[in-house]
Design a protein around this motif. Structure first.
Motif, PDB file in Angstrom:
ATOM      1  N   ILE A   1      -2.767 -16.949   1.882  1.00 10.56           N
ATOM      2  CA  ILE A   1      -2.642 -15.796   2.779  1.00 10.56           C
ATOM      3  C   ILE A   1      -2.132 -14.594   1.987  1.00 10.56           C
ATOM      4  N   THR A   2      -2.729 -13.440   2.245  1.00 11.52           N
ATOM      5  CA  THR A   2      -2.258 -12.190   1.650  1.00 11.52           C
ATOM      6  C   THR A   2      -1.658 -11.317   2.757  1.00 11.52           C
ATOM      7  N   VAL A   3      -0.430 -10.881   2.536  1.00 10.91           N
ATOM      8  CA  VAL A   3       0.262  -9.998   3.481  1.00 10.91           C
ATOM      9  C   VAL A   3       0.257  -8.592   2.899  1.00 10.91           C
ATOM     10  N   ARG A   4      -0.220  -7.642   3.703  1.00  9.34           N
ATOM     11  CA  ARG A   4      -0.253  -6.233   3.266  1.00  9.34           C
ATOM     12  C   ARG A   4       0.749  -5.433   4.103  1.00  9.34           C
ATOM     13  N   ILE A   5       1.537  -4.602   3.416  1.00 14.08           N
ATOM     14  CA  ILE A   5       2.510  -3.733   4.085  1.00 14.08           C
ATOM     15  C   ILE A   5       2.333  -2.316   3.555  1.00 14.08           C
ATOM     16  N   GLY A   6       2.231  -1.355   4.462  1.00 15.53           N
ATOM     17  CA  GLY A   6       2.022   0.017   4.014  1.00 15.53           C
ATOM     18  C   GLY A   6       2.329   1.023   5.103  1.00 15.53           C
ATOM     19  N   ALA A   7       2.211   2.288   4.744  1.00 15.91           N
ATOM     20  CA  ALA A   7       2.553   3.389   5.649  1.00 15.91           C
ATOM     21  C   ALA A   7       1.357   3.796   6.495  1.00 15.91           C
ATOM     22  N   THR A   8       1.656   4.293   7.693  1.00 17.61           N
ATOM     23  CA  THR A   8       0.669   4.974   8.523  1.00 17.61           C
ATOM     24  C   THR A   8       1.142   6.415   8.691  1.00 17.61           C
TER      25      THR A   8
ATOM     26  N   THR B   1       2.390   7.847  11.229  1.00 19.52           N
ATOM     27  CA  THR B   1       3.617   7.979  12.012  1.00 19.52           C
ATOM     28  C   THR B   1       4.581   6.818  11.838  1.00 19.52           C
ATOM     29  N   GLY B   2       4.287   5.870  10.956  1.00 21.81           N
ATOM     30  CA  GLY B   2       5.168   4.720  10.797  1.00 21.81           C
ATOM     31  C   GLY B   2       4.706   3.795   9.687  1.00 21.81           C
ATOM     32  N   PHE B   3       4.593   2.492  10.018  1.00 26.23           N
ATOM     33  CA  PHE B   3       4.160   1.529   9.007  1.00 26.23           C
ATOM     34  C   PHE B   3       3.446   0.372   9.691  1.00 26.23           C
ATOM     35  N   PHE B   4       2.805  -0.488   8.865  1.00 26.49           N
ATOM     36  CA  PHE B   4       2.097  -1.655   9.405  1.00 26.49           C
ATOM     37  C   PHE B   4       2.385  -2.877   8.535  1.00 26.49           C
ATOM     38  N   VAL B   5       2.219  -4.045   9.136  1.00 25.09           N
ATOM     39  CA  VAL B   5       2.244  -5.325   8.421  1.00 25.09           C
ATOM     40  C   VAL B   5       0.999  -6.085   8.856  1.00 25.09           C
ATOM     41  N   ALA B   6       0.146  -6.433   7.905  1.00 24.86           N
ATOM     42  CA  ALA B   6      -1.132  -7.079   8.228  1.00 24.86           C
ATOM     43  C   ALA B   6      -1.344  -8.282   7.320  1.00 24.86           C
ATOM     44  N   ASP B   7      -2.233  -9.186   7.749  1.00 28.96           N
ATOM     45  CA  ASP B   7      -2.580 -10.336   6.920  1.00 28.96           C
ATOM     46  C   ASP B   7      -4.075 -10.608   7.039  1.00 28.96           C
ATOM     47  N   ASP B   8      -4.567 -11.518   6.229  1.00 28.06           N
ATOM     48  CA  ASP B   8      -5.994 -11.856   6.252  1.00 28.06           C
ATOM     49  C   ASP B   8      -6.202 -13.275   6.779  1.00 28.06           C
ATOM     50  N   GLY B   9      -5.287 -13.701   7.653  1.00 31.97           N
ATOM     51  CA  GLY B   9      -5.370 -15.050   8.201  1.00 31.97           C
ATOM     52  C   GLY B   9      -6.309 -15.155   9.381  1.00 31.97           C
ATOM     53  N   ALA B  10      -5.994 -16.104  10.270  1.00 32.50           N
ATOM     54  CA  ALA B  10      -6.870 -16.399  11.401  1.00 32.50           C
ATOM     55  C   ALA B  10      -6.819 -15.322  12.477  1.00 32.50           C
ATOM     56  N   GLY B  11      -5.750 -14.503  12.500  1.00 33.59           N
ATOM     57  CA  GLY B  11      -5.651 -13.446  13.494  1.00 33.59           C
ATOM     58  C   GLY B  11      -5.174 -13.948  14.854  1.00 33.59           C
ATOM     59  N   ILE B  12      -5.071 -13.038  15.786  1.00 30.47           N
ATOM     60  CA  ILE B  12      -4.630 -13.354  17.150  1.00 30.47           C
ATOM     61  C   ILE B  12      -5.753 -12.978  18.102  1.00 30.47           C
ATOM     62  N   PRO B  13      -6.237 -13.919  18.907  1.00 35.03           N
ATOM     63  CA  PRO B  13      -7.311 -13.598  19.855  1.00 35.03           C
ATOM     64  C   PRO B  13      -6.915 -12.408  20.745  1.00 35.03           C
ATOM     65  N   GLU B  14      -7.882 -11.562  21.028  1.00 30.26           N
ATOM     66  CA  GLU B  14      -7.606 -10.349  21.812  1.00 30.26           C
ATOM     67  C   GLU B  14      -6.979 -10.693  23.164  1.00 30.26           C
ATOM     68  N   ALA B  15      -7.405 -11.789  23.752  1.00 36.25           N
ATOM     69  CA  ALA B  15      -6.889 -12.167  25.072  1.00 36.25           C
ATOM     70  C   ALA B  15      -5.415 -12.547  25.018  1.00 36.25           C
ATOM     71  N   ASP B  16      -4.928 -12.937  23.837  1.00 35.75           N
ATOM     72  CA  ASP B  16      -3.535 -13.382  23.711  1.00 35.75           C
ATOM     73  C   ASP B  16      -2.596 -12.280  23.232  1.00 35.75           C
TER      74      ASP B  16
ATOM     75  N   GLU C   1       0.858  -1.191   0.000  1.00 36.00           N
ATOM     76  CA  GLU C   1       0.000   0.000   0.000  1.00 36.00           C
ATOM     77  C   GLU C   1       0.893   1.240   0.000  1.00 36.00           C
ATOM     78  N   ASP C   2       0.527   2.314   0.689  1.00 38.17           N
ATOM     79  CA  ASP C   2       1.290   3.557   0.618  1.00 38.17           C
ATOM     80  C   ASP C   2       2.735   3.343   1.051  1.00 38.17           C
ATOM     81  N   ASP C   3       3.669   3.962   0.322  1.00 38.65           N
ATOM     82  CA  ASP C   3       5.083   3.885   0.676  1.00 38.65           C
ATOM     83  C   ASP C   3       5.390   4.942   1.746  1.00 38.65           C
ATOM     84  N   ALA C   4       6.531   4.809   2.407  1.00 35.62           N
ATOM     85  CA  ALA C   4       6.980   5.786   3.408  1.00 35.62           C
ATOM     86  C   ALA C   4       8.487   5.738   3.483  1.00 35.62           C
TER      87      ALA C   4
END
Length: 517
Positions: A420-427, A429-444, A382-385
């Motif tokens: 699995i699709t991995v998305r990397i882009g700018a925010t 104040t920085g950057f993010f790395v995200a995926d569309d997989g199973a995720g991480i439970p909030e409690a963990d 996504e957006d570069d930085a």
């Protein structure tokens, strides 16, 4: 003051007279001050008081009703029969100190400035002019004391030496005075302006705590002020706020009057920010070494035991399957050692950060990760930085997160149906790395950065701990949340560089392919 002295302050105006009364009575408890701008009052009152202070006007506005220096000198002269002359202290803005003390009838001199300490200086001059035992007409010359003119010159030299010392202290220094229990700045030296980033004109007359005490330390500062008011010298270590953020200081505070209630003093701030940073790094390194030893002693024991067990089977039976199990155990140990070495250096001081393209680093990291899953995962940029980072450590962060997404994105399912699709882009104040997989439970999510945390049967649990360590070494903040597609999203705050950099540094290595493999 050693006794109460009556003082007539001769001012160039009514307003100046009122201001002088208030300032002098604040400077010394032993003064009873009246003020006037009338020549007639000077002639009447001068012979009846212990001392007269004459403030020389900035411009010649004196006339028949306004007193001149000659008027004051005449009024203070000794009467024809008996009695003594009334001493005079001159307060002027331009008169040379040595020349002032040679003026006929002048016993003391104070330069008129905007420095509040001038009034304390003036109060001392009055006491000396009146005589050490407080008598109105006691002449210290009669007791063999230093002449008033010479003592005034000595005081002026001492004042100048103290001022030079204050300005040349190599650490930031504040001269304060308590007013209604608030530490009010009376002066700061040049080092204070340089280190704290506040101009002298902005802070003089203000509560010093409002500028330099972080909000979470206000109660500590209040306790410190209580000790200072009691006349107790203090040395403490604490954080203080500068114009560029919080820094660590050794704080030495010296009241003017030690051992009794003191309203004035000096605060000296020695910057130890780098020392504290090194101490924190050493503590973190020791913790990592302890963790390293624990993991080596515990986690390597299992695959080593497996290998030893299958080696006995292989020696007895020659079964090829036993050798494959031994090889798998060795691979497991090799992987653990690689992760442990990375973990051991995670908090090391990073190399000089440089401006790097997020897209370029993401592509190189994607190309470096070995991916054996099917269907083949995809990378979306996504957006570069422009990031300010150590290039090798940035690649390590991205590789770990890509590997984590690909290997754990479908949870613990043995059969993977969707890529699995991995998305990397700018925010912002920085950057993010995200995926569309199973995720991480909030409690963990609070535990995912702990060393050894893993949900996979063969996982080491070190990958995300390494990511957090590298982020900390850069001064970034990393958080984990749910992505827009329901997977995991890792966000790094504080990693963007000043995008006015003239050029970007190249990430080493050949240009990798972009997008899907």
């Amino acid at each position: 003051m050693t006794a109460t002295h009556t003082v007539l302050y001769v001012a160039p105006s009514v307003d100046a007279a009122a201001d002088a009364v208030a300032a002098l009575e604040r400077a010394a408890d032993g003064l009873d001050v009246d003020a006037t701008d009338s020549a007639a009052v000077v002639r009447e009152r001068a012979p009846t008081v212990d001392c007269v202070v004459y403030e020389e006007p900035a411009h010649d506005g004196a006339g028949e009703t306004r007193p001149t220096r000659a008027t004051v000198v005449d009024a203070c002269a000794a009467p024809p029969v008996g009695g003594e002359r009334t001493p005079i202290v001159l307060r002027a803005a331009t008169t040379d100190p040595a020349a002032a003390r040679r003026l006929e009838g002048i016993d003391g001199y104070v330069r008129r400035t905007d420095d509040p300490s001038e009034w304390t200086h003036l109060a001392t001059q009055i006491e000396w002019a009146c005589g050490a035992d407080g008598g109105a007409n006691d002449d210290p010359r009669d007791a063999g004391a230093e002449p008033i003119e010479e003592r005034g010159a000595t005081l002026e030299r001492e004042h100048e030496r103290l001022t030079a010392l204050f300005e040349n202290v190599p650490a930031p220094t504040v001269r304060y005075q308590f007013v209604d229990d608030d530490p009010i700045v009376r002066d700061v030296n040049d080092r204070f302006e340089a280190v704290f980033g506040y101009d002298r004109d902005d802070v003089v007359g203000e509560n010093v705590d409002d500028y330099i005490v972080p909000p979470d330390l206000e109660s500590d500062a209040a306790r410190l002020n209580e000790k200072l008011l009691s006349g107790e010298p203090i040395q403490a270590v604490g954080r203080r706020r500068t114009a560029d953020g919080d820094r660590d200081f050794v704080i030495d505070v010296v009241p003017v009057e030690v051992g009794e209630r003191s309203l004035e003093g000096f605060s000296i701030y020695t910057d130890i920010t780098e020392q504290k940073r090194r101490e924190r790094e050493l503590v973190a390194q020791n913790e990592r070494l302890d963790e390293f030893a624990t993991i080596v002693g515990h986690d390597l024991r299992n695959p080593l035991s497996v290998a030893r067990g299958y080696l006995e089977v292989a020696e007895e039976t020659g079964d090829p399957a036993a050798f494959r199990e031994i090889e798998a155990a060795h691979d497991r140990m090799s992987g653990l050692l690689e992760k442990l070495l990375a973990l051991a250096r995670e908090g090391a001081v990073i190399d000089d950060p440089e401006p790097l393209s997020l897209h370029e680093a993401a592509n190189r990291a994607w190309n470096a990760v070995e991916i054996d899953t099917r269907p083949t995962p995809a990378l979306e940029l996504e957006d570069d930085a422009v990031l300010e980072a150590d290039r090798d450590r940035l690649l390590e962060v991205l590789e770990n997160l890509i590997r984590n997404a690909v290997e754990h994105g479908n949870g613990n399912e043995s059969e993977i149906d969707e890529a699995i699709t991995v998305r990397i882009g700018a925010t912002e104040t920085g950057f993010f790395v995200a995926d569309d997989g199973a995720g991480i439970p909030e409690a963990d999510r609070s535990a995912v950065f702990d060393s050894g945390y893993t949900t996979a049967e063969n996982g080491t649990g070190f990958g995300l701990a390494i990511v957090e360590g590298i982020a900390d070494a850069h001064g970034w903040t990393v958080t984990v949340s749910a992505s827009r597609d329901g997977g995991a999203r890792f966000e790094f705050d504080g990693s963007r560089a000043d995008e006015t950099q003239p050029e970007l540094a190249n990430v080493d290595g050949p240009e990798p392919p972009r997008g899907d493999r």
